[in-house]
Design a protein around this motif. Structure first.
Motif, PDB file in Angstrom:
ATOM      1  N   TYR A   1     -10.249  -2.837   1.383  1.00 48.64           N
ATOM      2  CA  TYR A   1      -8.940  -2.788   1.556  1.00 48.64           C
ATOM      3  C   TYR A   1      -8.234  -3.722   1.983  1.00 48.64           C
ATOM      4  CZ  TYR A   1      -9.122  -1.933   6.551  1.00 48.64           C
ATOM      5  OH  TYR A   1      -9.444  -2.101   7.978  1.00 48.64           O
ATOM      6  N   VAL A   2      -6.887  -3.895   1.883  1.00 44.48           N
ATOM      7  CA  VAL A   2      -6.114  -5.033   2.047  1.00 44.48           C
ATOM      8  C   VAL A   2      -5.161  -4.402   3.341  1.00 44.48           C
ATOM      9  CG1 VAL A   2      -4.602  -6.859   1.484  1.00 44.48           C
ATOM     10  CG2 VAL A   2      -6.382  -6.126   0.125  1.00 44.48           C
ATOM     11  N   GLU A   3      -4.776  -5.395   4.395  1.00 38.85           N
ATOM     12  CA  GLU A   3      -4.066  -5.098   5.442  1.00 38.85           C
ATOM     13  C   GLU A   3      -3.071  -6.224   5.616  1.00 38.85           C
ATOM     14  OE1 GLU A   3      -4.444  -3.906   9.940  1.00 38.85           O
ATOM     15  OE2 GLU A   3      -5.855  -5.246   9.227  1.00 38.85           O
TER      16      GLU A   3
ATOM     17  N   SER B   1      -5.383  -3.404 -11.367  1.00 38.16           N
ATOM     18  CA  SER B   1      -4.465  -2.094 -10.926  1.00 38.16           C
ATOM     19  C   SER B   1      -5.125  -0.948 -11.210  1.00 38.16           C
ATOM     20  CB  SER B   1      -3.024  -2.194 -11.655  1.00 38.16           C
ATOM     21  OG  SER B   1      -3.330  -2.258 -13.109  1.00 38.16           O
ATOM     22  N   ARG B   2      -6.075  -1.104 -12.105  1.00 37.37           N
ATOM     23  CA  ARG B   2      -7.204   0.120 -12.498  1.00 37.37           C
ATOM     24  C   ARG B   2      -7.794   0.489 -11.365  1.00 37.37           C
ATOM     25  NH1 ARG B   2      -9.600  -3.810 -15.063  1.00 37.37           N
ATOM     26  NH2 ARG B   2     -11.584  -4.512 -14.619  1.00 37.37           N
ATOM     27  N   ASP B   3      -8.123  -0.448 -10.246  1.00 35.47           N
ATOM     28  CA  ASP B   3      -9.030  -0.156  -9.050  1.00 35.47           C
ATOM     29  C   ASP B   3      -8.280   0.064  -7.868  1.00 35.47           C
ATOM     30  OD1 ASP B   3     -11.244  -0.250 -11.047  1.00 35.47           O
ATOM     31  OD2 ASP B   3     -11.425  -2.489 -10.768  1.00 35.47           O
ATOM     32  N   PHE B   4      -7.055  -0.399  -7.860  1.00 38.41           N
ATOM     33  CA  PHE B   4      -6.471  -0.543  -6.560  1.00 38.41           C
ATOM     34  C   PHE B   4      -5.116   0.209  -6.487  1.00 38.41           C
ATOM     35  CE2 PHE B   4      -9.589  -3.865  -6.230  1.00 38.41           C
ATOM     36  CZ  PHE B   4     -10.133  -3.729  -4.983  1.00 38.41           C
ATOM     37  N   ALA B   5      -4.714   0.514  -5.370  1.00 32.66           N
ATOM     38  CA  ALA B   5      -3.464   1.332  -5.231  1.00 32.66           C
ATOM     39  C   ALA B   5      -2.868   0.983  -3.892  1.00 32.66           C
ATOM     40  CB  ALA B   5      -3.481   2.799  -5.436  1.00 32.66           C
ATOM     41  N   ARG B   6      -1.451   0.712  -3.867  1.00 30.23           N
ATOM     42  CA  ARG B   6      -0.649   0.420  -2.765  1.00 30.23           C
ATOM     43  C   ARG B   6      -0.519   1.818  -2.103  1.00 30.23           C
ATOM     44  NH1 ARG B   6       3.201  -3.649  -1.701  1.00 30.23           N
ATOM     45  NH2 ARG B   6       3.977  -3.533   0.571  1.00 30.23           N
ATOM     46  N   ILE B   7      -0.951   2.196  -0.932  1.00 34.20           N
ATOM     47  CA  ILE B   7      -0.563   3.734  -0.277  1.00 34.20           C
ATOM     48  C   ILE B   7       0.256   3.562   1.017  1.00 34.20           C
ATOM     49  CG2 ILE B   7      -2.923   4.254  -0.848  1.00 34.20           C
ATOM     50  CD1 ILE B   7      -3.648   4.208   2.075  1.00 34.20           C
ATOM     51  N   HIS B   8       0.465   2.267   1.094  1.00 34.27           N
ATOM     52  CA  HIS B   8       1.676   2.037   2.371  1.00 34.27           C
ATOM     53  C   HIS B   8       2.051   0.733   2.409  1.00 34.27           C
ATOM     54  CE1 HIS B   8       2.704   1.835   6.636  1.00 34.27           C
ATOM     55  NE2 HIS B   8       2.743   2.928   6.952  1.00 34.27           N
TER      56      HIS B   8
ATOM     57  N   LYS C   1       1.825  -1.491   4.477  1.00 37.43           N
ATOM     58  CA  LYS C   1       0.827  -2.438   5.045  1.00 37.43           C
ATOM     59  C   LYS C   1      -0.710  -2.353   4.353  1.00 37.43           C
ATOM     60  CE  LYS C   1       0.597  -2.811   9.488  1.00 37.43           C
ATOM     61  NZ  LYS C   1       0.345  -2.700  10.952  1.00 37.43           N
ATOM     62  N   TYR C   2      -0.983  -1.419   3.554  1.00 39.54           N
ATOM     63  CA  TYR C   2      -2.173  -1.125   2.923  1.00 39.54           C
ATOM     64  C   TYR C   2      -2.163  -0.980   1.478  1.00 39.54           C
ATOM     65  CZ  TYR C   2      -3.018  -0.090   7.998  1.00 39.54           C
ATOM     66  OH  TYR C   2      -2.813  -0.045   9.343  1.00 39.54           O
ATOM     67  N   ILE C   3      -3.297  -1.771   0.885  1.00 44.39           N
ATOM     68  CA  ILE C   3      -3.674  -1.493  -0.333  1.00 44.39           C
ATOM     69  C   ILE C   3      -5.322  -1.122  -0.311  1.00 44.39           C
ATOM     70  CG2 ILE C   3      -4.318  -2.597  -2.618  1.00 44.39           C
ATOM     71  CD1 ILE C   3      -1.938  -4.539  -2.007  1.00 44.39           C
ATOM     72  N   VAL C   4      -5.743  -0.230  -1.204  1.00 38.72           N
ATOM     73  CA  VAL C   4      -6.873   0.515  -0.833  1.00 38.72           C
ATOM     74  C   VAL C   4      -7.698   0.575  -2.284  1.00 38.72           C
ATOM     75  CG1 VAL C   4      -6.312   1.793   1.200  1.00 38.72           C
ATOM     76  CG2 VAL C   4      -6.403   2.792  -1.105  1.00 38.72           C
ATOM     77  N   CYS C   5      -8.941   0.369  -2.138  1.00 39.68           N
ATOM     78  CA  CYS C   5      -9.780   0.516  -3.477  1.00 39.68           C
ATOM     79  C   CYS C   5      -9.836   2.138  -3.672  1.00 39.68           C
ATOM     80  CB  CYS C   5     -11.235  -0.030  -3.432  1.00 39.68           C
ATOM     81  SG  CYS C   5     -12.410   0.317  -4.587  1.00 39.68           S
ATOM     82  N   LEU C   6      -9.291   2.504  -5.086  1.00 42.47           N
ATOM     83  CA  LEU C   6      -9.243   3.838  -5.362  1.00 42.47           C
ATOM     84  C   LEU C   6     -10.706   4.562  -5.455  1.00 42.47           C
ATOM     85  CD1 LEU C   6      -6.673   3.887  -8.166  1.00 42.47           C
ATOM     86  CD2 LEU C   6      -6.294   4.932  -5.921  1.00 42.47           C
TER      87      LEU C   6
END
Length: 313
Positions: free
Chosen positions: A227-229, A259-266, A268-273
Protein backbone atom coordinates in the motif's frame (compact mmCIF):
# COMPACT_ATOMS: atom_id res chain seq x y z
CA UNK A 1 16.95 61.92 11.03
CA UNK A 2 15.06 64.98 9.89
CA UNK A 3 11.44 65.20 10.92
CA UNK A 4 8.87 63.72 8.54
CA UNK A 5 11.56 62.09 6.44
CA UNK A 6 12.10 58.38 5.96
CA UNK A 7 15.34 56.60 5.21
CA UNK A 8 15.27 54.84 1.85
CA UNK A 9 16.20 51.18 1.66
CA UNK A 10 18.65 52.03 -1.15
CA UNK A 11 21.32 52.84 1.43
CA UNK A 12 21.10 49.28 2.72
CA UNK A 13 21.22 47.72 -0.74
CA UNK A 14 24.25 49.87 -1.59
CA UNK A 15 26.27 48.02 1.06
CA UNK A 16 25.93 44.87 -1.03
CA UNK A 17 27.49 44.52 -4.43
CA UNK A 18 24.95 44.71 -7.24
CA UNK A 19 26.06 41.29 -8.39
CA UNK A 20 25.18 39.78 -4.98
CA UNK A 21 21.70 41.26 -5.16
CA UNK A 22 21.25 39.92 -8.69
CA UNK A 23 22.32 36.46 -7.50
CA UNK A 24 19.97 36.67 -4.52
CA UNK A 25 17.01 37.56 -6.73
CA UNK A 26 17.84 34.74 -9.14
CA UNK A 27 17.95 32.23 -6.27
CA UNK A 28 14.64 33.58 -4.94
CA UNK A 29 13.06 33.09 -8.38
CA UNK A 30 14.36 29.53 -8.48
CA UNK A 31 12.38 28.72 -5.34
CA UNK A 32 9.18 29.71 -7.22
CA UNK A 33 7.66 30.95 -3.97
CA UNK A 34 6.63 34.53 -4.80
CA UNK A 35 2.88 35.12 -5.22
CA UNK A 36 1.97 31.48 -4.65
CA UNK A 37 -1.18 30.24 -2.85
CA UNK A 38 -1.25 29.58 0.88
CA UNK A 39 0.30 26.31 2.08
CA UNK A 40 -0.48 24.59 5.38
CA UNK A 41 3.15 24.11 6.39
CA UNK A 42 3.93 27.82 6.16
CA UNK A 43 0.62 28.85 7.76
CA UNK A 44 1.40 26.61 10.74
CA UNK A 45 4.84 28.14 11.21
CA UNK A 46 3.37 31.65 11.15
CA UNK A 47 0.81 30.63 13.79
CA UNK A 48 3.56 29.19 15.97
CA UNK A 49 5.50 32.44 15.63
CA UNK A 50 2.55 34.52 16.84
CA UNK A 51 1.95 32.08 19.69
CA UNK A 52 5.56 31.99 20.87
CA UNK A 53 5.97 35.78 20.71
CA UNK A 54 2.45 36.43 22.06
CA UNK A 55 1.79 38.93 19.27
CA UNK A 56 -1.38 39.53 17.21
CA UNK A 57 0.56 39.53 13.93
CA UNK A 58 3.13 37.19 12.36
CA UNK A 59 4.40 36.96 8.78
CA UNK A 60 6.54 34.83 6.55
CA UNK A 61 7.59 37.18 3.77
CA UNK A 62 10.01 37.24 0.89
CA UNK A 63 11.67 40.34 -0.49
CA UNK A 64 11.70 40.77 -4.25
CA UNK A 65 13.39 43.46 -6.30
CA UNK A 66 11.04 46.21 -5.19
CA UNK A 67 8.34 44.74 -2.94
CA UNK A 68 7.54 42.39 -0.09
CA UNK A 69 5.55 39.23 -0.88
CA UNK A 70 3.78 37.59 2.07
CA UNK A 71 3.57 33.78 1.97
CA UNK A 72 1.84 33.26 5.35
CA UNK A 73 0.15 35.74 7.67
CA UNK A 74 -1.57 35.81 11.04
CA UNK A 75 -3.50 39.02 11.78
CA UNK A 76 -2.71 42.46 10.42
CA UNK A 77 -4.03 44.33 7.39
CA UNK A 78 -2.46 45.84 4.27
CA UNK A 79 0.90 44.16 4.81
CA UNK A 80 1.06 42.28 1.52
CA UNK A 81 2.84 43.76 -1.51
CA UNK A 82 4.44 46.53 0.54
CA UNK A 83 7.08 48.60 -1.22
CA UNK A 84 10.46 47.22 -0.29
CA UNK A 85 11.71 50.54 1.05
CA UNK A 86 9.13 50.61 3.89
CA UNK A 87 8.97 46.88 4.71
CA UNK A 88 10.53 46.10 8.09
CA UNK A 89 11.34 42.64 6.74
CA UNK A 90 13.74 44.11 4.19
CA UNK A 91 15.85 45.31 7.13
CA UNK A 92 15.48 42.07 9.09
CA UNK A 93 16.53 40.10 6.01
CA UNK A 94 19.93 41.83 6.05
CA UNK A 95 20.54 41.53 9.79
CA UNK A 96 23.27 39.21 11.05
CA UNK A 97 21.02 37.51 13.60
CA UNK A 98 17.56 38.87 14.33
CA UNK A 99 16.22 42.42 14.24
CA UNK A 100 14.21 43.44 17.28
CA UNK A 101 12.57 46.88 17.48
CA UNK A 102 11.00 47.33 20.91
CA UNK A 103 9.20 50.60 20.09
CA UNK A 104 9.32 51.74 16.47
CA UNK A 105 7.83 55.14 17.40
CA UNK A 106 10.98 55.84 19.40
CA UNK A 107 13.46 54.24 16.98
CA UNK A 108 15.41 56.66 14.79
CA UNK A 109 15.35 54.26 11.84
CA UNK A 110 11.59 53.63 11.88
CA UNK A 111 9.73 56.43 13.70
CA UNK A 112 8.59 58.07 10.43
CA UNK A 113 7.94 54.80 8.58
CA UNK A 114 4.41 54.81 7.05
CA UNK A 115 3.70 51.53 8.86
CA UNK A 116 4.42 53.28 12.17
CA UNK A 117 2.68 56.61 11.61
CA UNK A 118 -0.09 55.15 9.45
CA UNK A 119 -3.13 53.09 10.41
CA UNK A 120 -1.08 49.90 11.00
CA UNK A 121 0.60 51.67 13.98
CA UNK A 122 3.39 49.13 14.27
CA UNK A 123 5.33 49.51 17.50
CA UNK A 124 7.03 46.18 18.16
CA UNK A 125 8.78 44.19 15.43
CA UNK A 126 11.10 41.20 15.55
CA UNK A 127 12.31 39.43 12.43
CA UNK A 128 14.74 36.60 11.69
CA UNK A 129 16.35 36.38 8.23
CA UNK A 130 15.49 33.38 6.07
CA UNK A 131 18.88 32.24 4.80
CA UNK A 132 19.44 29.65 2.09
CA UNK A 133 22.04 26.91 2.75
CA UNK A 134 24.41 29.08 0.71
CA UNK A 135 23.78 32.05 2.97
CA UNK A 136 21.58 34.17 0.69
CA UNK A 137 18.80 36.10 2.49
CA UNK A 138 15.37 35.61 0.91
CA UNK A 139 13.09 37.33 3.41
CA UNK A 140 12.18 37.01 7.06
CA UNK A 141 9.98 35.34 9.65
CA UNK A 142 8.61 38.07 11.88
CA UNK A 143 6.24 38.92 14.73
CA UNK A 144 4.53 42.31 15.04
CA UNK A 145 2.56 44.13 17.73
CA UNK A 146 0.88 47.53 18.03
CA UNK A 147 2.26 47.93 21.56
CA UNK A 148 5.92 48.15 22.62
CA UNK A 149 7.39 44.96 24.05
CA UNK A 150 10.59 42.94 24.42
CA UNK A 151 11.21 39.22 23.88
CA UNK A 152 13.11 37.02 26.28
CA UNK A 153 16.04 34.91 25.11
CA UNK A 154 13.94 31.70 24.97
CA UNK A 155 11.52 33.37 22.55
CA UNK A 156 14.38 34.65 20.41
CA UNK A 157 15.92 31.20 20.18
CA UNK A 158 12.53 29.69 19.30
CA UNK A 159 12.23 32.21 16.45
CA UNK A 160 15.65 31.20 15.11
CA UNK A 161 14.55 27.57 15.13
CA UNK A 162 11.28 28.38 13.34
CA UNK A 163 13.17 30.38 10.70
CA UNK A 164 15.32 27.32 9.99
CA UNK A 165 12.12 25.25 9.67
CA UNK A 166 10.76 27.71 7.10
CA UNK A 167 13.93 27.31 5.03
CA UNK A 168 13.75 23.51 5.41
CA UNK A 169 10.23 23.54 3.94
CA UNK A 170 11.47 25.78 1.14
CA UNK A 171 14.18 23.25 0.35
CA UNK A 172 11.67 20.38 0.33
CA UNK A 173 9.41 22.40 -1.93
CA UNK A 174 12.26 23.19 -4.31
CA UNK A 175 13.31 19.52 -4.37
CA UNK A 176 9.77 18.47 -5.34
CA UNK A 177 9.66 21.05 -8.11
CA UNK A 178 13.03 19.91 -9.42
CA UNK A 179 11.99 16.25 -9.35
CA UNK A 180 8.79 17.08 -11.22
CA UNK A 181 10.78 19.03 -13.80
CA UNK A 182 13.19 16.12 -14.26
CA UNK A 183 10.27 13.70 -14.55
CA UNK A 184 8.62 15.80 -17.21
CA UNK A 185 11.89 16.05 -19.13
CA UNK A 186 12.33 12.28 -18.94
CA UNK A 187 8.78 11.68 -20.14
CA UNK A 188 9.37 13.98 -23.08
CA UNK A 189 12.50 12.05 -24.02
CA UNK A 190 10.90 8.63 -23.65
CA UNK A 191 7.39 9.36 -24.93
CA UNK A 192 6.74 6.96 -27.83
CA UNK A 193 5.14 8.12 -31.05
CA UNK A 194 1.92 6.17 -30.56
CA UNK A 195 -1.70 7.14 -30.23
CA UNK A 196 -3.47 7.55 -26.89
CA UNK A 197 -5.02 4.09 -26.85
CA UNK A 198 -1.71 2.34 -27.43
CA UNK A 199 -0.11 4.54 -24.79
CA UNK A 200 -2.77 3.59 -22.24
CA UNK A 201 -2.19 -0.12 -22.86
CA UNK A 202 1.57 0.33 -22.51
CA UNK A 203 1.19 2.14 -19.22
CA UNK A 204 -1.11 -0.59 -17.89
CA UNK A 205 1.68 -3.12 -18.50
CA UNK A 206 4.22 -1.40 -16.23
CA UNK A 207 5.47 -3.88 -13.65
CA UNK A 208 8.03 -1.67 -11.88
CA UNK A 209 8.71 1.88 -10.85
CA UNK A 210 11.86 3.73 -9.87
CA UNK A 211 11.92 5.92 -6.76
CA UNK A 212 14.62 8.34 -5.67
CA UNK A 213 16.28 7.47 -2.35
CA UNK A 214 18.96 9.94 -1.34
CA UNK A 215 21.37 10.07 -4.30
CA UNK A 216 20.20 6.96 -6.14
CA UNK A 217 17.21 5.53 -8.02
CA UNK A 218 15.79 2.31 -6.56
CA UNK A 219 13.82 -0.20 -8.65
CA UNK A 220 10.58 -1.37 -7.01
CA UNK A 221 8.44 -4.14 -8.49
CA UNK A 222 4.79 -3.07 -8.34
CA UNK A 223 3.89 -6.65 -7.36
CA UNK A 224 5.83 -6.13 -4.11
CA UNK A 225 3.92 -2.99 -3.11
CA UNK A 226 1.26 -3.56 -0.46
CA UNK A 227 0.00 0.00 0.00
CA UNK A 228 0.90 3.68 -0.34
CA UNK A 229 0.38 6.30 2.36
CA UNK A 230 0.40 10.11 2.03
CA UNK A 231 2.08 11.92 4.92
CA UNK A 232 2.45 15.69 4.62
CA UNK A 233 5.13 16.50 2.05
CA UNK A 234 6.00 12.82 1.65
CA UNK A 235 4.54 9.63 0.23
CA UNK A 236 5.45 6.34 1.90
CA UNK A 237 5.53 3.24 -0.31
CA UNK A 238 5.25 0.01 1.71
CA UNK A 239 6.44 -3.34 0.43
CA UNK A 240 6.58 -6.64 2.31
CA UNK A 241 10.19 -5.89 3.30
CA UNK A 242 10.58 -2.11 3.64
CA UNK A 243 9.17 1.38 3.58
CA UNK A 244 10.37 3.83 0.92
CA UNK A 245 9.81 7.56 1.46
CA UNK A 246 9.67 9.82 -1.61
CA UNK A 247 8.79 13.42 -2.40
CA UNK A 248 5.71 12.93 -4.53
CA UNK A 249 1.94 13.23 -4.55
CA UNK A 250 -0.74 10.58 -4.30
CA UNK A 251 -2.07 11.54 -7.72
CA UNK A 252 1.33 11.01 -9.30
CA UNK A 253 1.78 7.60 -7.64
CA UNK A 254 -1.74 6.58 -8.60
CA UNK A 255 -0.98 7.40 -12.24
CA UNK A 256 2.28 5.43 -12.18
CA UNK A 257 0.91 2.23 -10.61
CA UNK A 258 -0.97 -0.27 -12.80
CA UNK A 259 -4.65 0.57 -12.37
CA UNK A 260 -5.71 -3.07 -12.72
CA UNK A 261 -3.86 -3.92 -9.51
CA UNK A 262 -4.26 -0.84 -7.29
CA UNK A 263 -7.11 1.35 -6.05
CA UNK A 264 -7.35 4.60 -4.13
CA UNK A 265 -9.52 3.90 -1.08
CA UNK A 266 -8.91 7.13 0.84
CA UNK A 267 -7.29 10.50 0.25
CA UNK A 268 -4.32 9.11 2.20
CA UNK A 269 -4.19 5.49 0.99
CA UNK A 270 -3.72 3.45 -2.18
CA UNK A 271 -3.86 -0.33 -1.71
CA UNK A 272 -3.15 -3.43 -3.74
CA UNK A 273 -6.54 -4.94 -4.64
CA UNK A 274 -5.20 -8.49 -4.53
CA UNK A 275 -4.34 -8.14 -0.85
CA UNK A 276 -7.80 -7.09 0.36
CA UNK A 277 -9.32 -9.92 2.43
CA UNK A 278 -12.40 -8.20 3.88
CA UNK A 279 -14.53 -5.04 3.71
CA UNK A 280 -16.37 -4.01 6.85
CA UNK A 281 -18.52 -0.87 6.64
CA UNK A 282 -15.95 1.86 6.00
CA UNK A 283 -12.84 -0.20 6.64
CA UNK A 284 -10.70 -2.46 4.46
CA UNK A 285 -8.72 -5.34 5.94
CA UNK A 286 -5.82 -6.54 3.87
CA UNK A 287 -2.59 -8.54 4.07
CA UNK A 288 0.72 -6.70 4.32
CA UNK A 289 2.54 -10.04 4.36
CA UNK A 290 1.68 -13.68 5.07
CA UNK A 291 1.64 -13.11 8.82
CA UNK A 292 0.28 -9.59 9.19
CA UNK A 293 -2.95 -7.82 8.36
CA UNK A 294 -3.76 -4.13 8.47
CA UNK A 295 -7.02 -2.19 8.71
CA UNK A 296 -7.34 1.09 6.78
CA UNK A 297 -10.27 3.50 6.43
CA UNK A 298 -12.27 3.79 3.21
CA UNK A 299 -13.17 7.33 2.23
CA UNK A 300 -16.84 7.89 1.42
CA UNK A 301 -16.01 9.34 -2.01
CA UNK A 302 -13.93 6.26 -2.90
CA UNK A 303 -16.17 3.48 -1.57
CA UNK A 304 -18.44 3.09 -4.60
CA UNK A 305 -15.49 2.94 -6.97
CA UNK A 306 -13.77 0.34 -4.81
CA UNK A 307 -16.85 -1.88 -4.61
CA UNK A 308 -17.23 -1.69 -8.39
CA UNK A 309 -13.69 -3.05 -8.73
CA UNK A 310 -14.37 -6.07 -6.55
CA UNK A 311 -15.87 -9.31 -7.86
CA UNK A 312 -19.06 -9.15 -5.77
CA UNK A 313 -21.70 -11.89 -5.63
Amino acid sequence: MAKNSYKSHSSLVSTHAAVQEAERLEILRNYQILDTPREQAFDDLAKLTAYICDTPIALISFIGADRQSVKAQVGGENLHDLPRNIAFCSYAMLSEDLLEVEDAAQDANFQYNPLVVGKQKIRFYVGVPLLTPEGYPLGSLCAIDTAPRRLNEQQREALRILAREVVAHLELRRARLQLEKERQQMLEMLRPAIDDSTKTVAEEQHTEIFVRQEQKLVRVATADITYVEALGDYVNIYTERERLTVYSTMKELENRLPSRDFARIHRKYIVCLGRIIAIETDTALFETNKATTLSLPIGSSYKAGLLNRLNLI
